[in-house]
Design a protein around this motif. Structure first.
Motif, PDB file in Angstrom:
ATOM      1  N   VAL A  71       0.811  -1.223   0.000  1.00 49.45           N
ATOM      2  CA  VAL A  71       0.000   0.000   0.000  1.00 49.45           C
ATOM      3  C   VAL A  71       0.842   1.269   0.000  1.00 49.45           C
ATOM      4  CG1 VAL A  71      -2.094  -0.997   0.982  1.00 49.45           C
ATOM      5  CG2 VAL A  71      -0.255  -0.228   2.502  1.00 49.45           C
ATOM      6  N   GLY A  72       2.137   1.122   0.227  1.00 43.92           N
ATOM      7  CA  GLY A  72       2.974   2.318   0.216  1.00 43.92           C
ATOM      8  C   GLY A  72       4.429   1.980   0.477  1.00 43.92           C
ATOM      9  N   VAL A  73       5.253   3.005   0.465  1.00 53.18           N
ATOM     10  CA  VAL A  73       6.660   2.849   0.832  1.00 53.18           C
ATOM     11  C   VAL A  73       7.032   3.992   1.778  1.00 53.18           C
ATOM     12  CG1 VAL A  73       7.376   1.679  -1.286  1.00 53.18           C
ATOM     13  CG2 VAL A  73       7.431   4.160  -1.183  1.00 53.18           C
ATOM     14  N   ILE A  74       8.015   3.749   2.632  1.00 56.33           N
ATOM     15  CA  ILE A  74       8.461   4.805   3.554  1.00 56.33           C
ATOM     16  C   ILE A  74       9.944   4.624   3.834  1.00 56.33           C
ATOM     17  CG2 ILE A  74       7.912   3.521   5.671  1.00 56.33           C
ATOM     18  CD1 ILE A  74       6.872   6.262   6.802  1.00 56.33           C
ATOM     19  N   SER A  75      10.631   5.740   4.018  1.00 51.86           N
ATOM     20  CA  SER A  75      12.071   5.663   4.290  1.00 51.86           C
ATOM     21  C   SER A  75      12.345   5.926   5.769  1.00 51.86           C
ATOM     22  CB  SER A  75      12.820   6.688   3.438  1.00 51.86           C
ATOM     23  OG  SER A  75      12.487   7.990   3.868  1.00 51.86           O
ATOM     24  N   LYS A  76      13.494   5.440   6.197  1.00 52.75           N
ATOM     25  CA  LYS A  76      13.936   5.648   7.575  1.00 52.75           C
ATOM     26  C   LYS A  76      13.966   7.144   7.872  1.00 52.75           C
ATOM     27  CE  LYS A  76      17.287   2.697   9.028  1.00 52.75           C
ATOM     28  NZ  LYS A  76      18.670   2.150   9.130  1.00 52.75           N
ATOM     29  N   GLN A  77      14.470   7.894   6.880  1.00 51.61           N
ATOM     30  CA  GLN A  77      14.597   9.333   7.050  1.00 51.61           C
ATOM     31  C   GLN A  77      13.241   9.997   7.259  1.00 51.61           C
ATOM     32  OE1 GLN A  77      16.408  11.148   3.657  1.00 51.61           O
ATOM     33  NE2 GLN A  77      16.818  13.054   4.763  1.00 51.61           N
TER      34      GLN A  77
END
Ligand SMILES: [Zn+2]
Length: 373
Positions: free
Chosen positions: A284-290
């Motif tokens: 459903v999505g992507v997310i970065s550590k930052q």
């Protein structure tokens, strides 16, 4: 890939390498000026080389600022005394229609010469007001004994030189972008390079009878063309590697219902910089550590689904590495989920892609040396 260049850090995400041709330029200045001045002044020769270097850096900065930021991440530029050669330029995303790409290409290409022209003119006006004795219009325009005048003319010279349609100089870039409207990138580049080599020969010959600087410029155009041609070969290699050969299959995922603090906790225990967000079996999505860190800092704790990036590209596992690279750079994202029949089977991240490419080159080298020994 040996390129006779040394790494020199990053500017705006663009990896910079300095070509050893700058050393050649230094010796050239010493050699050609020695007979004129009797004893050459090594310090001034070095200063003139630095002036050329700084002017080229300003030129490249203008290119970087004119293009979309996202495309800088994967770029690597080799600085030559006549400008920069962008490696992996094929990877530049072709987002939008053909005419949009063409317009963007022309804008980015013209930004470099325009910057040098503006710098040269402003410096020229400033110098003639503040230091009238400098004599801006006395020949030779570029000489180490008059560094202020040289600065003005090096910039104006760089601007004019780069408008010549000798790829990979900016004029040549525009020419190649023109070819791209009708033929494929590899053939467009080859055609542009062969035109460029003709210019290089012409400059070298003309230099012998007119001005030895022209010969040197021709020589640099020749080197630049060679570098570019090699980058095309590398590009072909990328086309032959498939994502299933290099994707990460062992990776951590997050759930949209995870809190950002949970997500951070998971991120701490993973080497990944980017995470796919999965609900049920669906991406459903992507997310970065930052992004997790930033959101925690700015808005405090919340849910992953509120801050994750919902717009993302997926790639099939049979797609080429080159295609994944284009997808990564075109959206300015750093992760691409790899799917097989809608099912998530791996991920490609910019971080792991750079690593994989290095490994790929090394393994090819090993195989080659294994064959020869
Ligand atoms: Zn340029």
């Amino acid at each position: 890939m040996r390129s006779w260049s040394i790494p020199a850090g990053r500017i705006f995400g663009v990896q910079i390498r300095i070509h050893l041709a700058f050393l050649f330029l230094l010796f050239f200045i010493w050699l050609t000026e020695a007979p004129v001045h009797g004893t050459p002044n090594p310090g001034r020769g070095l200063a003139l080389t630095l002036i050329v270097f700084v002017s080229v850096v300003l030129h490249e900065l203008a290119h970087a600022l004119a293009g979309p930021r996202s495309s800088n991440v994967a770029r690597s530029v080799i600085l030559l005394p006549i400008g920069g050669v962008t490696l992996l330029s094929e990877m530049r995303p072709s987002s939008g229609s053909a005419t949009e790409t063409w317009a963007q290409e022309v804008r980015i290409a013209l930004a470099g010469p325009f910057a040098n022209l503006a710098i040269g003119l402003v410096a020229g006006i400033a110098i003639s007001l503040a230091e009238p004795h400098v004599q801006l219009f006395t020949k030779p325009y570029v000489i180490s004994s008059n560094l202020l005048r040289s600065f003005v003319w090096v910039n104006i010279g760089l601007a004019l030189l780069n408008l010549i349609p000798a790829y990979p100089l900016d004029g040549g870039r525009i020419l190649r972008a023109w070819f791209l409207r009708t033929i494929d990138p590899v053939r467009a580049t080859q055609r542009a390079v062969s035109i460029s080599q003709t210019f290089a020969m012409l400059f070298m010959l003309l230099g012998m009878i007119k001005n030895i600087w022209l010969t040197m410029i021709g020589f640099f155009i020749f080197i630049a063309g060679q570098l570019e041609e090699r980058s095309i070969v590398f590009q072909r290699v990328l086309e032959t590697v498939r994502l299933e050969d290099i994707m990460l299959t062992d990776f951590a995922t997050l759930s949209p219902a995870d809190t950002l603090e949970d997500a951070l906790e998971k991120a701490v225990h993973s080497l990944q910089d980017d995470f796919p967000v999965i609900r049920g079996g669906d991406m459903v999505g992507v997310i970065s550590k930052q992004k997790i860190l930033e959101s925690l800092r700015v808005e405090g704790n919340g849910y992953v689904q509120a801050v994750m990036n919902r717009i993302f590209d997926v790639a099939q596992k049979t797609e080429s590495l080159a295609s994944a690279f284009r997808k990564l750079t075109s959206r300015g994202v750093s992760i691409i989920p790899v799917v097989e029949d809608q099912r998530l089977v791996g991920i490609i991240t910019l971080q792991n892609l750079m690593h994989s490419m290095t490994l790929l080159v090394e393994s090819r080298k090993l195989r080659k040396s294994g064959l020869s020994s």
